[in-house]
Scaffold this active site. Structure first.
Site, PDB file in Angstrom:
ATOM      1  N   SER A  69       0.813  -1.216   0.000  1.00 44.71           N
ATOM      2  CA  SER A  69       0.000   0.000   0.000  1.00 44.71           C
ATOM      3  C   SER A  69       0.849   1.270   0.000  1.00 44.71           C
ATOM      4  CB  SER A  69      -0.925   0.016   1.217  1.00 44.71           C
ATOM      5  OG  SER A  69      -1.670  -1.174   1.297  1.00 44.71           O
TER       6      SER A  69
HETATM    7  N1  SAH Z   1      -0.748  -4.906   3.971  1.00 45.69           N
HETATM    8  C1  SAH Z   1       0.012  -5.296   2.796  1.00 45.69           C
HETATM    9  C2  SAH Z   1      -0.647  -4.929   1.489  1.00 45.69           C
HETATM   10  C3  SAH Z   1      -1.926  -5.620   1.302  1.00 45.69           C
HETATM   11  S1  SAH Z   1      -2.418  -6.000  -0.336  1.00 45.69           S
HETATM   12  C4  SAH Z   1       1.417  -4.730   2.825  1.00 45.69           C
HETATM   13  O1  SAH Z   1       1.751  -3.952   3.737  1.00 45.69           O
HETATM   14  O2  SAH Z   1       2.196  -5.057   1.936  1.00 45.69           O
HETATM   15  C5  SAH Z   1      -3.784  -7.006   0.163  1.00 45.69           C
HETATM   16  C6  SAH Z   1      -3.387  -8.391   0.568  1.00 45.69           C
HETATM   17  O3  SAH Z   1      -4.565  -9.031   1.056  1.00 45.69           O
HETATM   18  C7  SAH Z   1      -2.889  -9.235  -0.603  1.00 45.69           C
HETATM   19  O4  SAH Z   1      -1.645  -9.787  -0.290  1.00 45.69           O
HETATM   20  C8  SAH Z   1      -3.962 -10.313  -0.732  1.00 45.69           C
HETATM   21  O5  SAH Z   1      -3.461 -11.571  -1.159  1.00 45.69           O
HETATM   22  C9  SAH Z   1      -4.518 -10.385   0.676  1.00 45.69           C
HETATM   23  N2  SAH Z   1      -5.855 -10.938   0.801  1.00 45.69           N
HETATM   24  C10 SAH Z   1      -6.917 -10.821  -0.048  1.00 45.69           C
HETATM   25  N3  SAH Z   1      -7.985 -11.465   0.439  1.00 45.69           N
HETATM   26  C11 SAH Z   1      -7.605 -12.023   1.625  1.00 45.69           C
HETATM   27  C12 SAH Z   1      -8.262 -12.822   2.601  1.00 45.69           C
HETATM   28  N4  SAH Z   1      -9.535 -13.214   2.472  1.00 45.69           N
HETATM   29  N5  SAH Z   1      -7.562 -13.210   3.695  1.00 45.69           N
HETATM   30  C13 SAH Z   1      -6.265 -12.844   3.852  1.00 45.69           C
HETATM   31  N6  SAH Z   1      -5.583 -12.098   2.958  1.00 45.69           N
HETATM   32  C14 SAH Z   1      -6.246 -11.687   1.862  1.00 45.69           C
END
Ligand code: SAH
Length: 231
Positions: A69
């Site tokens: 992000s």
């Molecule tokens: N917080 C992260 C960026 C998040 S991007 C950072 O600091 O880099 C969103 C993430 O959520 C992705 O890696 C995606 O695979 C994950 N995601 C999507 N749906 C999800 C779910 N149901 N449970 C856990 N993770 C999930």
């Protein structure tokens, strides 16, 4: 214009915070959050190909269709949780592990769930190599939270959900806060702050429009129990 140093990244966060004060209700973030943004080197969480953009105030690809992000959003979401050194936090969407690293500098312990096995493994390894000992990564569908470790003082969801999962609201401690983007994919989504008061009642506030990758969960494909086909 790209930020070329961590100092410039911090300055951008500071000016963005001022610029968005009328939406967020805060014109600056706490000293502890800003210190964490300085202490954690974003470069260590960014893929080789994007190292030159590591301090830019934008999301970057981390593979598997996912992103790390934007730094301002990481700071904002962390700040909105009002964390203390005693807080236990649940994050849904570990991704690169960057947000978890920031949280771990501001709170006591971070539980984080990632659904993509390769990302969960890479983040676990990266956080261990960087010396973080107060973060536990689990590979699972975070929609259902982490029941064994609940309740949490704070919950942060870093992928856009179609609605606020009741399972997460249930795992929030009284007096706790949850920050979550809600909305449809590719449209501006709404960043919402859910606060649970001492009696267990929740209040939801809109903070601002955001753009996150979607929360992918089997829960969205389940037929609600009271749904009768054809009615
Ligand atoms: N917080 C992260 C960026 C998040 S991007 C950072 O600091 O880099 C969103 C993430 O959520 C992705 O890696 C995606 O695979 C994950 N995601 C999507 N749906 C999800 C779910 N149901 N449970 C856990 N993770 C999930």
């Amino acid at each position: 214009m790209w930020n070329t140093s961590a100092d410039e990244m911090i300055e951008t966060i500071r000016s963005e915070a001022k610029y968005t004060a009328s939406y967020t209700g805060r014109d600056k973030f706490s000293d502890r959050v800003m210190q964490a943004m300085r202490d954690v080197d974003r470069k260590a969480f960014v893929p080789e190909a994007y190292q030159h953009m590591a301090y830019d105030n934008g999301p970057l690809s981390i593979g598997h269709g996912q992103t790390i992000s934007q730094p301002y959003i990481v700071a904002l979401m962390t700040d909105m949780l009002n964390l203390t050194p005693q807080s236990r936090v649940l994050e849904i969407g570990t991704g690169s592990g960057y947000q978890a690293a920031i949280l771990s500098r501001v709170a006591k312990y971070v539980y984080t769930i990632e659904r993509v096995p390769a990302l969960a493994q890479a983040a676990t390894k990266r956080l261990a190599q960087l010396g973080y000992h107060n973060i536990e990564v689990r590979c699972d569908d975070g929609y259902y939270g982490w029941q064994d470790k609940a309740p949490f003082d704070a919950i942060i969801v870093t992928a856009a959900a179609s609605h606020i999962p009741q399972s997460l609201t249930d795992q929030l401690q009284t007096g706790g806060r949850m920050i979550i983007p809600v909305g449809l994919q590719y449209l501006p989504q709404q960043l919402l702050l859910v606060s649970k008061d001492e009696t267990g009642n929740t209040r939801t506030e809109f903070i601002l429009d955001v753009a996150f990758v979607p929360l992918v969960t089997e829960a969205d494909n389940l037929v609600p129990p009271d749904h009768e086909p054809g009615t």
